[in-house]
Design an enzyme around this catalytic site. Sequence first.
Site, PDB file in Angstrom:
ATOM      1  N   HIS A 171      -5.661  -1.272   6.108  1.00  0.00           N
ATOM      2  CA  HIS A 171      -5.741  -0.824   7.510  1.00  0.00           C
ATOM      3  C   HIS A 171      -6.565  -1.825   8.344  1.00  0.00           C
ATOM      4  O   HIS A 171      -5.995  -2.513   9.162  1.00  0.00           O
ATOM      5  CB  HIS A 171      -6.306   0.602   7.676  1.00  0.00           C
ATOM      6  CG  HIS A 171      -5.530   1.641   6.959  1.00  0.00           C
ATOM      7  ND1 HIS A 171      -4.205   1.892   7.252  1.00  0.00           N
ATOM      8  CD2 HIS A 171      -5.854   2.484   5.934  1.00  0.00           C
ATOM      9  CE1 HIS A 171      -3.755   2.854   6.448  1.00  0.00           C
ATOM     10  NE2 HIS A 171      -4.727   3.228   5.635  1.00  0.00           N
ATOM     11  N   GLU A 175     -10.014   2.666   9.107  1.00  0.00           N
ATOM     12  CA  GLU A 175      -8.760   3.238   9.615  1.00  0.00           C
ATOM     13  C   GLU A 175      -9.054   4.173  10.786  1.00  0.00           C
ATOM     14  O   GLU A 175      -8.249   4.314  11.697  1.00  0.00           O
ATOM     15  CB  GLU A 175      -8.048   4.010   8.485  1.00  0.00           C
ATOM     16  CG  GLU A 175      -6.732   4.658   8.935  1.00  0.00           C
ATOM     17  CD  GLU A 175      -6.032   5.444   7.835  1.00  0.00           C
ATOM     18  OE1 GLU A 175      -6.639   5.645   6.764  1.00  0.00           O
ATOM     19  OE2 GLU A 175      -4.893   5.866   8.050  1.00  0.00           O
ATOM     20  N   ASP A 181       2.281   3.199   2.812  1.00  0.00           N
ATOM     21  CA  ASP A 181       1.198   4.182   2.830  1.00  0.00           C
ATOM     22  C   ASP A 181       1.678   5.634   2.673  1.00  0.00           C
ATOM     23  O   ASP A 181       1.960   6.071   1.570  1.00  0.00           O
ATOM     24  CB  ASP A 181       0.374   3.979   4.109  1.00  0.00           C
ATOM     25  CG  ASP A 181      -0.965   4.684   4.081  1.00  0.00           C
ATOM     26  OD1 ASP A 181      -1.302   5.289   3.050  1.00  0.00           O
ATOM     27  OD2 ASP A 181      -1.696   4.641   5.085  1.00  0.00           O
ATOM     28  N   HIS A 233       0.836  -1.209   0.000  1.00  0.00           N
ATOM     29  CA  HIS A 233       0.000   0.000   0.000  1.00  0.00           C
ATOM     30  C   HIS A 233       0.864   1.249   0.000  1.00  0.00           C
ATOM     31  O   HIS A 233       1.558   1.533   0.975  1.00  0.00           O
ATOM     32  CB  HIS A 233      -0.928   0.009   1.218  1.00  0.00           C
ATOM     33  CG  HIS A 233      -1.947   1.108   1.176  1.00  0.00           C
ATOM     34  ND1 HIS A 233      -2.964   1.120   0.240  1.00  0.00           N
ATOM     35  CD2 HIS A 233      -2.108   2.237   1.913  1.00  0.00           C
ATOM     36  CE1 HIS A 233      -3.717   2.202   0.425  1.00  0.00           C
ATOM     37  NE2 HIS A 233      -3.209   2.899   1.429  1.00  0.00           N
TER      38      HIS A 233
HETATM   39 ZN    ZN Z   1      -3.796   4.813   2.000  1.00  0.00          ZN
END
Ligand code: ZN
Length: 457
Positions: free
Chosen positions: A273, A239, A324, A60
């Site tokens: 997440h 998340e 991320d 990610h």
């Molecule tokens: Zn993201």
Amino acid sequence: MAALKRLHAPLAWVEGRWQRDVLLSVDASGHWSEVTANVPAPPGAEVLAGPLIPSLVNAHSHAFQRAFVGLAERREAGQDDFWSWRDRMYALALRISPQQLRAVASQLYAELLRGGYTQVCEFHYLHHPAQGQAFDDELDMAWALAEAAQDAGIGLTLLPVVYTRSGFGASGLRPDQHRFAADADWAWRASQRVMAAGLPRVNAGVALHSLRGASPADMTRLRQLVGATDVPIHIHVAEQTAEVADCLQATGRRPIQWLAEEGGLDPRWQLVHATHAEPAEIEAVARSGAGIVICPGTEANLGDGLADLPRWLSHGVPLTVGSDSQVTRGWVEELRWLEYGQRLTARQRNVAAAPGTQASSAARLFDAAVTGGARAAGFAAWGLTPGARADAMVLNREADGLRGLPDEALLDAVVFGSNGSPWQSVWVAGRARPWRAPGRVGDAFEAAMRELWRSDG
Ligand code: ZN
């Protein structure tokens, strides 16, 4: 396919354990054609200088956020959380050009390679031109990422994101989200075009931004378009506690619960997440075969919360990691944070280790990430196994954290006892990649950073 090259490793991490005298053959397409333990090095084989382990998939990534790292570490209001961070991050998202994105992503991808990742899944939603920019091709931002991946020599799984609304119940996007606008048809077409381009080590899947960013109708349409193909389908979910509360209010169900009941989850799905999940939601995901992608560095940086790691692991849900927001750019730090977050809250040690087995915390998380990462990138095989791309890392036994250790402790010391990256080379498709990016990559990154942040100076 005939073997193009043969490598011999005195020690290699094969099928979840250290094995000796491993002979690995690479075919002309850059994949392992043979992996056999307990054989002496035949004449002509390249003997590796250290233990060989698989590299990982970074499952990610939002490449453009590399340009924001280090710029959001002051408290500018009474409340500083994910949402205030996001508002500031949008200032960057609104102005970055394809040229700047290429410069930023080239720097990032070189760093990811150094951090032990050889494939990156780009959750890509910066689709359209910023105000005052014009694109030759509606995929100019996507091509910038593909070119950056080619520059660095890393593999890329491009995931064009469906993003149609600013929140549950909203009928469209906010003005500051205009660059993200993409319905299911747009994202699917983008994915198909990236695949058709046939670039080396580049494949594509699709993504939905989140349950708040895409409607149930968008999801139904995307599932229709994807059909029975085996492309990965990624989505941000749970998340934030505010997102859970909004979803409950809008649908009467929690986000993961809603996805499990209405989303048509199956093994192609990756829940990014999945931080705030109740036991029944974890059981439902386990039944569906979907995987999860935890981003421990980013989740810590944003104050998101901690996933219920022991429960995800005990239910056998495929699990891997991603960088991320790019505050961390190596898998060692992600795996370490993943375990340490649990130790700090549970006040216990070796939370991830399988009770009653020899598997250490590092081994269990690393093997999960090898397998889970492959699924996230849409690969049937990954690691030191026939059919997988010939990607790997050669450990440096002279590195401070590995010196003098018995073989069995090496992976544990990589994750929990090393400064930086204790390996001497990273291999992609059967070739060792340059350890340091050329100076021009760093120079172009610096120039892009100066342009992007000039007005904030
Ligand atoms: Zn993201």
